[in-house]
Each structure stands twice: as structure tokens, then as C-alpha cells.
Design a protein around this motif. Structure first.
Motif, PDB file in Angstrom:
ATOM      1  N   ALA A  34      14.442  12.530  12.314  1.00  0.00           N
ATOM      2  CA  ALA A  34      13.425  11.693  11.989  1.00  0.00           C
ATOM      3  C   ALA A  34      11.637  12.118  12.460  1.00  0.00           C
ATOM      4  O   ALA A  34      12.390  11.576  13.665  1.00  0.00           O
ATOM      5  CB  ALA A  34      13.358  10.686  10.926  1.00  0.00           C
ATOM      6  N   ALA A  35      11.094  12.327  12.212  1.00  0.00           N
ATOM      7  CA  ALA A  35       9.433  12.414  12.607  1.00  0.00           C
ATOM      8  C   ALA A  35       9.607  10.684  13.390  1.00  0.00           C
ATOM      9  O   ALA A  35       8.534  11.227  14.765  1.00  0.00           O
ATOM     10  CB  ALA A  35       8.691  12.400  11.828  1.00  0.00           C
ATOM     11  N   ASP A  36       9.955   9.540  13.191  1.00  0.00           N
ATOM     12  CA  ASP A  36       9.333   8.251  13.291  1.00  0.00           C
ATOM     13  C   ASP A  36      10.696   8.135  14.348  1.00  0.00           C
ATOM     14  O   ASP A  36      11.020   6.485  15.655  1.00  0.00           O
ATOM     15  CB  ASP A  36       9.814   7.599  12.617  1.00  0.00           C
ATOM     16  CG  ASP A  36      10.772   6.763  12.244  1.00  0.00           C
ATOM     17  OD1 ASP A  36      11.276   8.004  11.819  1.00  0.00           O
ATOM     18  OD2 ASP A  36      11.151   5.716  11.924  1.00  0.00           O
ATOM     19  N   LEU A  37      10.913   8.569  15.295  1.00  0.00           N
ATOM     20  CA  LEU A  37      12.663   8.447  16.291  1.00  0.00           C
ATOM     21  C   LEU A  37      12.601   9.519  17.536  1.00  0.00           C
ATOM     22  O   LEU A  37      12.279  10.696  16.999  1.00  0.00           O
ATOM     23  CB  LEU A  37      13.957   8.531  15.083  1.00  0.00           C
ATOM     24  CG  LEU A  37      14.239   7.752  14.239  1.00  0.00           C
ATOM     25  CD1 LEU A  37      15.156   8.109  13.357  1.00  0.00           C
ATOM     26  CD2 LEU A  37      14.443   6.623  14.345  1.00  0.00           C
ATOM     27  N   PRO A  38      13.192   8.937  18.476  1.00  0.00           N
ATOM     28  CA  PRO A  38      13.466   9.714  19.449  1.00  0.00           C
ATOM     29  C   PRO A  38      14.033  10.928  18.897  1.00  0.00           C
ATOM     30  O   PRO A  38      15.069  10.913  18.377  1.00  0.00           O
ATOM     31  CB  PRO A  38      13.235   8.771  20.863  1.00  0.00           C
ATOM     32  CG  PRO A  38      14.728   7.659  19.749  1.00  0.00           C
ATOM     33  CD  PRO A  38      13.705   7.302  18.417  1.00  0.00           C
ATOM     34  N   LEU A  39      13.867  11.564  20.326  1.00  0.00           N
ATOM     35  CA  LEU A  39      15.138  13.040  20.364  1.00  0.00           C
ATOM     36  C   LEU A  39      17.014  12.356  20.609  1.00  0.00           C
ATOM     37  O   LEU A  39      16.553  11.669  20.913  1.00  0.00           O
ATOM     38  CB  LEU A  39      14.520  13.802  21.710  1.00  0.00           C
ATOM     39  CG  LEU A  39      13.401  15.149  21.532  1.00  0.00           C
ATOM     40  CD1 LEU A  39      13.220  15.406  22.894  1.00  0.00           C
ATOM     41  CD2 LEU A  39      12.992  15.451  20.462  1.00  0.00           C
ATOM     42  N   VAL A  40      17.143  12.883  19.845  1.00  0.00           N
ATOM     43  CA  VAL A  40      18.664  12.954  20.194  1.00  0.00           C
ATOM     44  C   VAL A  40      19.612  13.204  21.143  1.00  0.00           C
ATOM     45  O   VAL A  40      19.292  14.967  21.585  1.00  0.00           O
ATOM     46  CB  VAL A  40      19.619  12.672  18.736  1.00  0.00           C
ATOM     47  CG1 VAL A  40      18.970  11.799  18.210  1.00  0.00           C
ATOM     48  CG2 VAL A  40      19.938  14.026  18.585  1.00  0.00           C
ATOM     49  N   GLU A  41      20.326  13.615  22.002  1.00  0.00           N
ATOM     50  CA  GLU A  41      21.474  13.990  22.795  1.00  0.00           C
ATOM     51  C   GLU A  41      22.675  13.824  22.152  1.00  0.00           C
ATOM     52  O   GLU A  41      23.078  12.681  22.288  1.00  0.00           O
ATOM     53  CB  GLU A  41      21.512  12.986  24.123  1.00  0.00           C
ATOM     54  CG  GLU A  41      22.576  14.077  24.787  1.00  0.00           C
ATOM     55  CD  GLU A  41      22.715  13.303  26.971  1.00  0.00           C
ATOM     56  OE1 GLU A  41      23.187  13.494  26.629  1.00  0.00           O
ATOM     57  OE2 GLU A  41      21.688  12.553  26.754  1.00  0.00           O
ATOM     58  N   ASP A 124      19.667  11.434   7.484  1.00  0.00           N
ATOM     59  CA  ASP A 124      18.395  10.173   6.832  1.00  0.00           C
ATOM     60  C   ASP A 124      19.418   9.549   7.057  1.00  0.00           C
ATOM     61  O   ASP A 124      19.259   8.550   7.411  1.00  0.00           O
ATOM     62  CB  ASP A 124      18.802  10.628   5.041  1.00  0.00           C
ATOM     63  CG  ASP A 124      17.432  11.795   5.383  1.00  0.00           C
ATOM     64  OD1 ASP A 124      16.608  11.849   6.027  1.00  0.00           O
ATOM     65  OD2 ASP A 124      17.816  12.034   3.606  1.00  0.00           O
ATOM     66  N   THR A 125      21.123   9.258   6.531  1.00  0.00           N
ATOM     67  CA  THR A 125      21.738   7.906   7.245  1.00  0.00           C
ATOM     68  C   THR A 125      21.808   8.128   8.664  1.00  0.00           C
ATOM     69  O   THR A 125      22.238   7.311   8.947  1.00  0.00           O
ATOM     70  CB  THR A 125      23.544   8.894   6.885  1.00  0.00           C
ATOM     71  OG1 THR A 125      23.751   8.912   5.543  1.00  0.00           O
ATOM     72  CG2 THR A 125      24.379   7.426   7.289  1.00  0.00           C
ATOM     73  N   VAL A 126      22.482   8.969   9.718  1.00  0.00           N
ATOM     74  CA  VAL A 126      22.302   9.311  10.700  1.00  0.00           C
ATOM     75  C   VAL A 126      20.902   8.237  10.928  1.00  0.00           C
ATOM     76  O   VAL A 126      20.932   7.376  11.802  1.00  0.00           O
ATOM     77  CB  VAL A 126      22.804  10.355  11.661  1.00  0.00           C
ATOM     78  CG1 VAL A 126      21.573   9.812  12.926  1.00  0.00           C
ATOM     79  CG2 VAL A 126      23.611  10.890  11.391  1.00  0.00           C
ATOM     80  N   ALA A 127      19.386   9.206  11.090  1.00  0.00           N
ATOM     81  CA  ALA A 127      18.080   7.986  11.391  1.00  0.00           C
ATOM     82  C   ALA A 127      17.976   6.499  11.088  1.00  0.00           C
ATOM     83  O   ALA A 127      18.058   5.913  11.558  1.00  0.00           O
ATOM     84  CB  ALA A 127      17.051   9.256  10.173  1.00  0.00           C
ATOM     85  N   ASP A 128      18.574   6.258  10.195  1.00  0.00           N
ATOM     86  CA  ASP A 128      18.871   5.108   9.078  1.00  0.00           C
ATOM     87  C   ASP A 128      19.363   4.008  10.333  1.00  0.00           C
ATOM     88  O   ASP A 128      19.261   3.165  10.795  1.00  0.00           O
ATOM     89  CB  ASP A 128      19.159   5.115   7.884  1.00  0.00           C
ATOM     90  CG  ASP A 128      18.630   5.099   6.861  1.00  0.00           C
ATOM     91  OD1 ASP A 128      16.814   5.411   7.002  1.00  0.00           O
ATOM     92  OD2 ASP A 128      18.958   5.629   5.407  1.00  0.00           O
ATOM     93  N   LEU A 129      20.782   5.158  10.619  1.00  0.00           N
ATOM     94  CA  LEU A 129      21.171   4.603  11.540  1.00  0.00           C
ATOM     95  C   LEU A 129      21.031   3.623  12.944  1.00  0.00           C
ATOM     96  O   LEU A 129      21.082   2.653  13.860  1.00  0.00           O
ATOM     97  CB  LEU A 129      22.555   4.795  11.817  1.00  0.00           C
ATOM     98  CG  LEU A 129      23.779   4.845  10.788  1.00  0.00           C
ATOM     99  CD1 LEU A 129      25.332   4.943  10.411  1.00  0.00           C
ATOM    100  CD2 LEU A 129      24.231   2.816  10.101  1.00  0.00           C
ATOM    101  N   MET A 130      20.303   4.813  13.303  1.00  0.00           N
ATOM    102  CA  MET A 130      19.560   4.815  14.314  1.00  0.00           C
ATOM    103  C   MET A 130      18.225   4.189  14.280  1.00  0.00           C
ATOM    104  O   MET A 130      18.036   3.154  15.806  1.00  0.00           O
ATOM    105  CB  MET A 130      18.537   6.173  14.966  1.00  0.00           C
ATOM    106  CG  MET A 130      18.851   7.378  15.422  1.00  0.00           C
ATOM    107  SD  MET A 130      19.194   9.293  15.287  1.00  0.00           S
ATOM    108  CE  MET A 130      18.022   9.245  16.864  1.00  0.00           C
ATOM    109  N   ARG A 131      17.502   3.533  13.776  1.00  0.00           N
ATOM    110  CA  ARG A 131      16.399   2.538  13.452  1.00  0.00           C
ATOM    111  C   ARG A 131      16.998   1.235  13.903  1.00  0.00           C
ATOM    112  O   ARG A 131      16.515   0.385  13.936  1.00  0.00           O
ATOM    113  CB  ARG A 131      15.910   2.264  12.100  1.00  0.00           C
ATOM    114  CG  ARG A 131      15.267   3.871  12.000  1.00  0.00           C
ATOM    115  CD  ARG A 131      14.410   4.130  10.565  1.00  0.00           C
ATOM    116  NE  ARG A 131      13.595   5.338  10.570  1.00  0.00           N
ATOM    117  CZ  ARG A 131      14.077   6.036   9.278  1.00  0.00           C
ATOM    118  NH1 ARG A 131      15.122   6.085   9.404  1.00  0.00           N
ATOM    119  NH2 ARG A 131      13.172   7.311   9.406  1.00  0.00           N
TER     120      ARG A 131
END
Length: 141
Positions: A34-41, A124-131
């Protein structure tokens, strides 16, 4: 909600004994779900001991576990991690059958995504968990 600097990364653990499943999950998550999140590794694991080592390290922000992994399925791994890992990261469980939902609840997973994987749903699910992880993480990096 921005999580910080542009060079910040969040680590996503992907656990499956199937390399194709790991690749599918990694591709669905992408570099930034998601655009509001950092890059992932992406950290890929194919064995239970390695998953527990990573989860216990405090370096993982979100875990995506395949419920069909053998010999130790993602459901059991999730349950053990939630019971034993201090500040356990949010866990997304991939289930193969609708009837596995009750087992996913037993596993204490934070989210569930069914097979076949839909890339947008998983991202979307992973983005929610990242937030969630960004706002609740106990140990500062």
C-alpha cells in the motif's frame, strides 16, 4: 498514516514448504502492498524451526503462514508462536478449505486468506497487519 522514513523497511515472513506458494505470496505482497506503508523485505522459510527462529528474533513485522505446510502446518505454528513469542507479530494464515476457518480461529491468527489466493485480497490483508504492527509494536527498532 505514514510509518516513517522512505528508507525504513518492514520484514514479512512467508512460511510454506511449497516454493511456488512462497513465490505467489511474495509476488502478491510486492515491494509495497500500500502507498502509505514502507517497502517490505520478504523472508522466506520452508521449515518450522527457521520460522520460530525468525519469529523469536523480534525482526519480523508480519508473518504469512501456509496452513497446508508439512510436516508442521501454519495453524500449529501460529498457535505456538502466539502462545510463546513475546510481542508476536500479526499472523495471516492461508487456508485451503472454508471448513478450516474454525482451526484458523484456534490458531490465534490475526487474519485468514483462503486458497486460491487473490493477490489484491492478500496484499490488502498484509497491509492492514503492517499498519497494526506499526502502531502496536512493543520493542523499538
Amino acid at each position: 498514516m505514514s510509518t516513517g522514513s522512505t528508507d525504513e523497511k518492514m520484514k514479512i515472513l512467508v512460511y510454506s514448504d511449497d516454493a511456488a506458494t512462497r513465490a505467489e505470496v511474495s509476488q502478491a505482497i510486492g515491494r509495497r502492498p500500500a502507498a502509505d506503508l514502507p517497502l517490505v523485505e520478504i523472508v522466506e522459510c520452508a521449515t518450522e524451526p527457521k520460522v520460530h527462529q525468525w519469529l523469536g528474533s523480534g525482526e519480523i513485522d508480519v508473518a504469512v503462514l501456509d496452513g497446508e505446510t508439512q510436516p508442521a502446518g501454519g495453524m500449529g505454528v501460529s498457535r505456538q508462536a502466539k502462545d510463546e513469542v513475546y510481542d508476536c507479530p500479526p499472523i495471516c494464515l492461508i487456508i485451503a478449505r472454508r471448513d478450516d476457518r474454525w482451526l484458523a480461529d484456534w490458531s490465534k491468527a490475526d487474519a485468514v486468506v483462503p486458497q486460491p489466493l487473490e493477490p489484491m485480497v492478500l496484499a490488502d490483508t498484509v497491509a492492514d497487519l503492517m499498519r497494526r504492527r506499526s502502531s502496536t509494536r512493543l520493542n523499538a527498532k
